[in-house]
Design a protein around this motif. Structure first.
Motif, short mmCIF file in Angstrom:
data_model
loop_
_atom_site.label_atom_id
_atom_site.label_comp_id
_atom_site.label_asym_id
_atom_site.label_seq_id
_atom_site.Cartn_x
_atom_site.Cartn_y
_atom_site.Cartn_z
N TRP B 28 5.51 3.09 -1.55
CA TRP B 28 4.95 4.25 -2.23
C TRP B 28 5.62 4.49 -3.59
O TRP B 28 5.00 5.05 -4.51
N VAL B 31 3.62 2.29 -5.75
CA VAL B 31 2.33 2.92 -6.09
C VAL B 31 2.54 3.97 -7.18
O VAL B 31 1.77 4.04 -8.15
N CYS B 65 3.36 10.66 -4.01
CA CYS B 65 3.80 9.31 -3.61
C CYS B 65 5.32 9.32 -3.45
O CYS B 65 5.85 8.71 -2.51
N GLY B 69 5.69 9.91 0.25
CA GLY B 69 5.72 8.49 0.57
C GLY B 69 7.13 7.93 0.64
O GLY B 69 7.45 7.18 1.56
N GLN B 73 9.19 10.02 4.05
CA GLN B 73 9.10 8.88 4.97
C GLN B 73 10.49 8.34 5.34
O GLN B 73 10.79 8.07 6.50
N ASN B 106 0.94 7.40 6.50
CA ASN B 106 0.61 6.51 5.40
C ASN B 106 -0.89 6.51 5.08
O ASN B 106 -1.27 6.50 3.91
N LEU B 109 -1.60 9.83 3.34
CA LEU B 109 -1.13 9.83 1.95
C LEU B 109 -2.04 8.98 1.07
O LEU B 109 -2.34 9.34 -0.08
N LEU B 110 -2.48 7.85 1.63
CA LEU B 110 -3.41 6.98 0.89
C LEU B 110 -4.68 7.77 0.53
O LEU B 110 -5.19 7.69 -0.59
N VAL B 113 -3.90 10.41 -2.22
CA VAL B 113 -3.84 9.78 -3.55
C VAL B 113 -5.25 9.36 -3.97
O VAL B 113 -5.65 9.56 -5.13
#
Lengths: 87, 442
Positions: B28, B31, B65, B69, B73, B106, B109-110, B113
Motif C-alpha cells: 500500500w 500504491v 493508503c 494500508g 495493517q 485489503n 481499501l482497494l 481507493v
C-alpha cells in the motif's frame, strides 16, 4: 552453606534475543553441581519452555537492585534441587 | 501468566497471521507512491494542482493508503502477536479469522481507493461492505482479548482505548463513504467537521494510543531503556481519551471558534507529555549502539515537534497574519509531518525490531529443546541486516523532505512518489526476505 557452584550471566544491558542466545550457550556447558544465575531486568519467558524441554529446572528471585535472578540447574541434579527447594 | 509480570508467553498465534499483514502493508505504500507520482505527472502536463486543499480525492486516497494500508495493517498484525502476551488471550477466530480480517481489509481499501480515484458507485458499495466487516470483526475480537487476567497494565489500557477509538473512526468513516456514494444525506455525511473528528480519532485515538501501548513494551525491551512508571503509563491513555472526547464535543458544538482551536491544542500537549517521556527513555539507553530503529524513533519525535511548530504557524495564519493560501500549505505540511514524519516513522522503527525478533521467536519455538538447532538459527542481524534498516530510515528522511517540499513545489510530487516507491519497495523486499528465512527454518 551453598553446595552448588554459581555461574553468573548478567544480560541486563542486552536486547532480545541476545539474552536468550547467551543463556543457551551457558546452559549447553553447564555441569551437574553447578547452577546458572541469569540476571536481567525482565523475565526471559521464551527461555523457560526451551530450558525445561532441555532438562533444566528454574527458580525466579527478585533482587533489591530491580533485576530478576533466574537460577537454572539440571532437573535430575538432586543435590542442587534439594538446596534450592530449601530456600 | 506469570504472577506479577503482566506478560504471558504461553499463547502465540500462528506466525502466518502477523506476517500476512506485514507482507501486505508495504504494497500500500507502493500504491501511495504511484498515486503521488501520477499526481506529479499531472502537474507537469498542466492537469491541475493535486494539493490545492486537503479535500482533494487523490490526496485522501493517498493518505488512506498510508494510514489504513501501511500503518493500520502493520499495527493490526502486531496486535495479533502482542495482545496474547499482554492479556493472556489469543485474538479469537484463529488463522481463518486473521486471514478474513486481512483480505477484507485489503479488498475494502482497494475499493475505497477505487471509489476516490474513479467515482464509480460500485466501489463505494463494496467498500462499505468489506471495510466495516473487516474492522468490526477485528475490533470486537481484539476487545475481547484486551482484558487483563489480574490487573490493568498501561499497555493493555492504551490498546483497549485505541480499539474503542477504532470503532468510532470506522462509524464516522462509513458515514462519509455513504455521503460520497449518495446513499445517505451527502450534505450531512460530508460535513467537514465530521471529517475532522474522524481524523482526530483515527490519528490521536486509534493509531496514537496503539503506538503508545505497544511502545510501553517494545522500547524498554528492544532498546534496553528504563520503563515508564506503571502509574504514568495508565495516566496518558486516560488523559488522551478525555481530551479526544472533549475536543470532539467542542468541535461539534462550536466549530471554527477559538475554543475549537484551544481544544485541538489540548490533544497536542497531551501527546507531547508522552513524547517527552519517550525521548527521556531513549536518552537513557544502556548501550548506545548505532541502531536504525532508534533513528526512526527520533525521527518520529523530531517530526512531532516540527508538526507543533507548523501547526502553530498555521493557527497564527488563521488569525489573518498571512494569506489563506499559506494557511492551506501549512495545514498540509502539518499533516505530512504528523502522518509521514511521526506515525510512519515510529511504525517503521517498531517494524525494524519486531520483524526479525518475531521470526526468530517462531524459529526458536520450532526447534523445541534442540539447543544446537537453536544455535544454528540466523541471528536477528542476519534476518534483517542493519544495512537494509538504515537504508529504509534514510529513504524515509528523504521522502519526508520531498513530501513537505512538494506541498510548495507541486512538480516535486514525481520525485516524492518515486522515493516512496523505493522506500516501500525496499520494505516489501526486506519483509519477503524475512518470511523466506522463516519458512526455511520452521
Amino acid at each position: 552453606m551453598t553446595i552448588a557452584t554459581r555461574i553468573e550471566l548478567d544480560v541486563s544491558a542486552l536486547a532480545p534475543p541476545e539474552p536468550l542466545d547467551r543463556a543457551l550457550d551457558a546452559l549447553a556447558v553447564l555441569n551437574r553441581g553447578e547452577y546458572l544465575a541469569f540476571l536481567h531486568y525482565r523475565e526471559p519467558f521464551p527461555l523457560y519452555q526451551t530450558a525445561a524441554e532441555g532438562g533444566f529446572r528454574h527458580r525466579v528471585l527478585e533482587r533489591d537492585d530491580g533485576k530478576f535472578e533466574i537460577r537454572f540447574w539440571y532437573a535430575d541434579d538432586d543435590a542442587v534441587t534439594a538446596e534450592f527447594e530449601s530456600l | 501468566m506469570r504472577p506479577g509480570s503482566g506478560l504471558n508467553f504461553e499463547y502465540l498465534p500462528s506466525w502466518s497471521i502477523p506476517f500476512g499483514f506485514f507482507s501486505m502493508a508495504p504494497l500500500w505504500g507502493i500504491v501511495a507512491g504511484l498515486l503521488v507520482s501520477a499526481a506529479g505527472v499531472g502537474v507537469v502536463f498542466g492537469d491541475g494542482f493535486p494539493w490545492a486543499s486537503r479535500w482533494q480525492s487523490t490526496l485522501i486516497a493517498g493518505v488512506h493508503c498510508l494510514v489504513l494500508g501501511v500503518v493500520a495493517q502493520t499495527m493490526i498484525g502486531a496486535l495479533y502477536q502482542v495482545l496474547p502476551v499482554l492479556g493472556g488471550r489469543l485474538i479469537g477466530g484463529g488463522l481463518t479469522g486473521g486471514r478474513t480480517v486481512m483480505w477484507l481489509l485489503n479488498l475494502g481499501l482497494l475499493c475505497l481507493v477505487g471509489g476516490l480515484t474513479t467515482s464509480i458507485g460500485l466501489f463505494w458499495v463494496a467498500c462499505l461492505t468489506f471495510l466495516p466487516v473487516s474492522l468490526l470483526i477485528f475490533s470486537i475480537s481484539a476487545l475481547r482479548a484486551a482484558k487483563p487476567e489480574s490487573q490493568w497494565s498501561g499497555s493493555l489500557l492504551a490498546v483497549r482505548c485505541s480499539l474503542l477509538s477504532l470503532v468510532f473512526v470506522l462509524l464516522l468513516g462509513a458515514l462519509q463513504v455513504s455521503g460520497y456514494s449518495a446513499m445517505l444525506w451527502p450534505a450531512y455525511a460530508l460535513d467537514r467537521h465530521l471529517t475532522d473528528i474522524h481524523l482526530l480519532w483515527g490519528v490521536g485515538g486509534w493509531i496514537g494510543l496503539l503506538v503508545m501501548g505497544v511502545s510501553y513494551q517494545v522500547v524498554p525491551m528492544f532498546h534496553v531503556t528504563p520503563a515508564l512508571a506503571a502509574q504514568r503509563q495508565k495516566i496518558y491513555p486516560l488523559l488522551i481519551m478525555a481530551s479526544l472526547l472533549l475536543t470532539s464535543v467542542v468541535w461539534w458544538l462550536f466549530p471554527d471558534s477559538m475554543l475549537a482551536t484551544w481544544a485541538r491544542w489540548l490533544n497536542v500537549f497531551a501527546f507531547l507529555g508522552y513524547v517527552g517521556e519517550l525521548a527521556r527513555a531513549l536518552k537513557q539507553r544502556k548501550r548506545k549502539l548505532e541502531d536504525a530503529s532508534v533513528k526512526a524513533w527520533w525521527t518520529g519525535i523530531g517530526s512531532y515537534l516540527g508538526f507543533i511548530v507548523v501547526l502553530a504557524a498555521r493557527d497564527a495564519g488563521l488569525m489573518w497574519l498571512w494569506p489563506l493560501e499559506w494557511v492551506t500549505h501549512l495545514e498540509l505540511a502539518a499533516g505530512g509531518m504528523l502522518i509521514f514524519g511521526t506515525i510512519l516513522a515510529v511504525v517503521l522503527g517498531m517494524q525494524l525490531k519486531i520483524l526479525p525478533f518475531l521470526s526468530y521467536l517462531h524459529m526458536q519455538r520450532a526447534c523445541g529443546s534442540d539447543f544446537s538447532k537453536i544455535k544454528s538459527l540466523p541471528s536477528t542481524r542476519d534476518i534483517l541486516p542493519e544495512i537494509f534498516s538504515l537504508g529504509l530510515v534514510k529513504l524515509h528522511w528523504l521522502n519526508l523532505s520531498l513530501i513537505i517540499l512538494m506541498i510548495f513545489y507541486f512538480e516535486l510530487a514525481i520525485l516524492a512518489g518515486l522515493g516512496m516507491l523505493a522506500e516501500f519497495g525496499l520494505l516489501a523486499f526486506s519483509t519477503h526476505r524475512v518470511l523466506r528465512l522463516l519458512k526455511r527454518h520452521i
